[in-house]
Scaffold this active site. Structure first.
Site, mmCIF file in Angstrom:
data_model
loop_
_atom_site.group_PDB
_atom_site.id
_atom_site.type_symbol
_atom_site.label_atom_id
_atom_site.label_comp_id
_atom_site.label_asym_id
_atom_site.label_seq_id
_atom_site.Cartn_x
_atom_site.Cartn_y
_atom_site.Cartn_z
ATOM 1 N N ASN A 100 29.591 60.789 32.427
ATOM 2 C CA ASN A 100 29.568 59.330 32.254
ATOM 3 C C ASN A 100 28.261 58.824 32.851
ATOM 4 O OD1 ASN A 100 32.129 59.452 31.303
ATOM 5 N ND2 ASN A 100 33.087 58.441 33.053
ATOM 6 N N GLY A 101 27.623 57.881 32.180
ATOM 7 C CA GLY A 101 26.397 57.305 32.728
ATOM 8 C C GLY A 101 25.211 57.536 31.815
ATOM 9 N N GLU A 486 37.306 30.670 28.964
ATOM 10 C CA GLU A 486 38.170 31.848 28.935
ATOM 11 C C GLU A 486 39.006 31.878 27.646
ATOM 12 O OE1 GLU A 486 38.403 34.580 30.168
ATOM 13 O OE2 GLU A 486 40.462 35.268 30.019
#
Ligand code: AGP
Length: 613
Positions: A100-101, A486
């Site tokens: 991941n990354g 929202e």
């Protein structure tokens, strides 16, 4: 975003890893894969598409063994296809990695490795890591040493898990920076690895969270953690109280629907244990704030992303009014780039469901470097934003799986309200009577939320009327201005209808030009201090032909004549009104998306926690 699962023990790793990956589907992904050490060889199955497709691949061409790793990928480098899906094998086929990354220096590393003879099979940045590991294995280093040497060369933030057929009794996992977490679950003669708790919660609650620049050597019944410099690190085993059952859909068609309905309970839990109703006091021991410290605060920044940032905007109104501290709200992705004026009298408060959002964590780092006190309001227990803060408030909502955040929006609204009371008391900006009244109002919240949920059928009927809309405008003022943002965000992210949230007073400065024909105008107009102003804006929208959907307080007789539809909410103390006004908007977005037959829990292009910048 990408998800990682791993297992080492005596069970068949394939179903354990596959089930774990399924539990990470909510994070959003475009390909998936699994690698298992099967009869001494690493077998990989992977492809673009959903886990169901991967399951078919594994069914047709089974793999089994007692050590395995899996991954869900959210493409950053290279399109979603089989070659780019993880796990990635090295050239020898002896080692395999999930990651991941983003390897920020992958271009340089790739050229360097190519010049040494490495052949790249994918377009991913990840592949450089496995080639680096192989480089050091070929030079005679152990797997542990080779991984450590490789990781030290990477720029960026990473979570990696590596498996080798030549050292089959172990899995290596490491974390650098904030590319999501790496958590190790301790079982009896077995270990689980995951980027996120829900993947492994059904197996164990005993967890060890890796910190940045730590590497774990994981064996069935042994765990060793060291720094990337090779120094041994002591670690704490944390008992995670989340109930794995609450991560199931149960009777609901979608997690989002379930999570909307969980709000009575989550709000009860949010208040529970922190409020002494007899004394009219709020106590938040995890913040550890003294009267002197509270009085010393000169300024606060609330920084967060998306929905969490809107909760922060409500927090600004409450903290300024109750505790008289100037508060600025800045979205995480901007905070660190604007050289904010922060000193030791500043508090940087972050709000984050995941506690792993890269932009939010970067804002924390900025605050830390400039000497601020760091507080966080976080849901995921053990997450980076919880661990690195000087004090935190845990949201108490349990796992939130739907990408569209709902219960992790209303809980922090109550958290910031309680925080404002606590600060107001310590700073002496509210008297005892005011404090007791504010605290007493908290008792009403779960019941009021329940009343909003009881009206779901009415909201559904409005959703049926609006499901074909192409655009919508959401208007609000004062403490309910963020409710407009929202509500619009919920609609756009799951129904793909273009929706804008706007401060209602700004209408006349431009957006009113949009109102014509049947444009749905959702006006949030509870009986709060901005009601009269809001009412006149509704009249203006109506006069220009807008189709008004008003969120109004029970018993309001002025609103129905100017609205096409009314979503009624129970009378609520205005400082807590954003909790009740948002619930019909959550339900509205949900039902419109469900009626349109969309993938409510995993909307396109979105991820539950955004661990890249
Ligand atoms: C919410 O519906 C969104 N999917 C998104 O805006 C989210 O709130 C944002 O990415 C922040 O996430 P966090 O709370 O995990 O930091």
């Amino acid at each position: 975003m990408c998800g990682i699962v791993g297992y080492i023990g005596s069970k068949n790793a394939t179903p354990v890893v596959m089930e774990g990956l399924k539990r990470l589907e909510y994070r959003g992904y475009d390909s998936a894969g699994i690698a298992v050490l099967d009869d001494g060889e690493i077998q990989v199955r992977r492809d673009a598409g959903k886990i169901a497709h991967l399951e078919n691949l594994v069914r047709k061409d089974p793999i089994q063994g007692q050590v395995g790793i899996g991954h869900t990928r959210w493409a950053t480098h290279g399109e979603p296809n089989m070659r780019n899906a993880h796990p990635h094998l090295g050239m020898t086929g002896d080692v395999v990695i999930v990651h991941n990354g983003i390897v920020e220096n992958y271009l340089t590393l790739r050229e360097e490795l190519r010049s040494e003879g490495a052949v790249f099979k994918s377009e991913t940045d990840t592949e450089v890591i496995i080639h680096l590991i192989e480089r050091y294995l070929a030079a005679g280093h152990s797997l542990e040493k080779a991984v450590r040497m490789a990781l030290r060369q990477l720029e960026g933030a990473h979570g990696v898990v590596v498996l080798s057929k030549n050292e089959p009794d172990k899995i290596i996992a490491a974390r650098i920076g904030n590319a999501g977490g790496v958590v190790i679950g301790l079982g009896k003669d077995e270990m689980y690895i995951a980027s996120d708790l829900p993947a492994i919660l059904e197996h164990t609650r005993e967890m060890v969270f890796l910190e940045s620049r730590q590497m774990a050597v994981i064996q069935r019944s042994d765990l060793q953690i060291s720094s990337l410099d090779g120094d041994s690190v002591s670690f704490e085993v944390q008992n995670v109280p989340w109930d794995p059952v609450s991560a199931e859909k149960g009777e609901y068609r979608h997690f989002m629907h379930k999570e909307i309905h969980e709000q009575v309970r989550s709000l009860t839990d949010t208040i529970g244990g922190r409020v002494d109703f007899d004394q009219g006091l709020v106590r938040i021991p995890t913040l550890e704030i003294s009267e002197e410290e509270a009085k010393g605060i000169k300024r606060m920044y609330i920084t967060a992303c998306g929905t969490a940032a809107y909760a922060g905007m409500v927090g600004k109104v409450l903290i300024e009014r109750i505790a008289r501290i100037p508060v600025e709200v800045e979205i995480g992705s901007e905070f660190r780039y604007r050289d904010p004026i922060v000193d030791e009298n500043t508090v940087v408060l972050v709000i984050s469901q995941s506690g792993e959002t890269a932009d939010t964590l970067a804002a924390m780092e900025e605050g830390r470097q400039k000497g601020a006190t760091l507080w966080s309001i976080v849901n995921v227990i053990g997450s980076q934003a919880m661990r690195t803060a000087d004090g935190y408030i845990s949201m108490q909502v349990g796992p939130e799986i739907g990408v569209a955040s709902t219960k992790a929006y209303t809980a922090p609204l109550v958290d910031v309200y309680m925080l404002a009371i606590l600060l107001g008391e310590l700073r002496g900006t509210i008297n005892e009577e005011e404090r007791k009244k504010l605290v007493a109002d908290l008792r009403l919240v779960p019941d009021l939320a329940g009343k909003c949920l009881d009206r779901e059928q009415d909201v559904e009927a409005v959703a049926e009327q609006l499901m074909e809309a192409e655009n919508a405008l959401y208007l609000g003022r004062g403490i309910n201005m963020p409710t407009a943002y929202e509500g619009a965000l919920k609609l756009k992210e799951i129904s793909y209808i273009h929706a804008e949230g706007y401060p209602a007073g700004e209408m006349k400065h431009g957006p009113i030009a949009l109102i014509e024909g049947d444009l749905p105008v959702v006006a949030i107009a509870p009986k709060d201090p901005w009601y009269e102003k809001m009412f006149s804006q509704i009249e203006q929208a109506k006069a220009r032909g807008g189709r008004v959907i008003a969120v109004a307080t029970d018993g309001d007789e002025q609103i129905p004549p100017v609205a096409d539809h009314v979503l009624w909410v129970p009378e609520t103390p205005w400082r807590l009104s954003p909790v009740t006004t948002v619930i019909p908007l959550q339900l509205l977005a949900y039902h419109i998306a469900a009626l349109r037959g969309l993938d409510v829990d995993q909307p396109r292009n979105l991820a539950k926690s955004v661990t890249v910048e």
